[in-house]
Design an enzyme around this catalytic site. Sequence first.
Site, short mmCIF file in Angstrom:
data_model
loop_
_atom_site.label_atom_id
_atom_site.label_comp_id
_atom_site.label_asym_id
_atom_site.label_seq_id
_atom_site.Cartn_x
_atom_site.Cartn_y
_atom_site.Cartn_z
CE1 TYR A 77 -4.05 -2.00 0.36
CE2 TYR A 77 -2.50 -3.47 1.46
CZ TYR A 77 -3.72 -3.25 0.85
OH TYR A 77 -4.60 -4.28 0.70
CB ILE A 78 1.28 3.94 -2.40
CG1 ILE A 78 2.17 2.93 -3.17
CG2 ILE A 78 1.85 5.35 -2.49
CD1 ILE A 78 2.24 3.19 -4.66
#
Length: 166
Positions: free
Chosen positions: A32-33
């Site tokens: 996840y960014i």
Amino acid sequence: MSGLEIERKFLVRKDRNFREMASSSSRIKQGYIEARGATVRVRIRGDKGYLTIKGPSYDGGLSRYEFEKEITLNEAEHLMKLCVAPVIDKTRYLVPFEGHLFEVDEFYGDNDGLVTAEVELKSGDEPFAKPDFLGPEVTADRRFRNAALRENPFKLWREQIPPAYR
């Protein structure tokens, strides 16, 4: 794919063998960014990459906007370097059952022991047959979202769910 995603999520009973019902399976690693107001996910599934952006949930977690695009494996591997640790590691089993496809995820690492199933629907009230491996519904429980499992892994709260599901 873009549009409104409507899905329901369930725990999977440990004493039922969903693997025998599966038409296929694949290992998935996803990261996840960091983003505000959205979930930005990078996924590697086999030899393919995907970039997915999901908006906030509606209807108690039942629906939300989703944009997903297949990207090259090389692009996904590079984007994984931007992801916040840890990465979610799981095997996904595709289980067709009476006109619907159930995606059963078996987690590893800090989420080892957790198995969930999701079914995508055309509407929130669409009827569907439930295979016997499905346990209680957890659609509205944010702890079971993959992005939440990264920050608050199953190993920290596994004793809060019945033994048949851990």
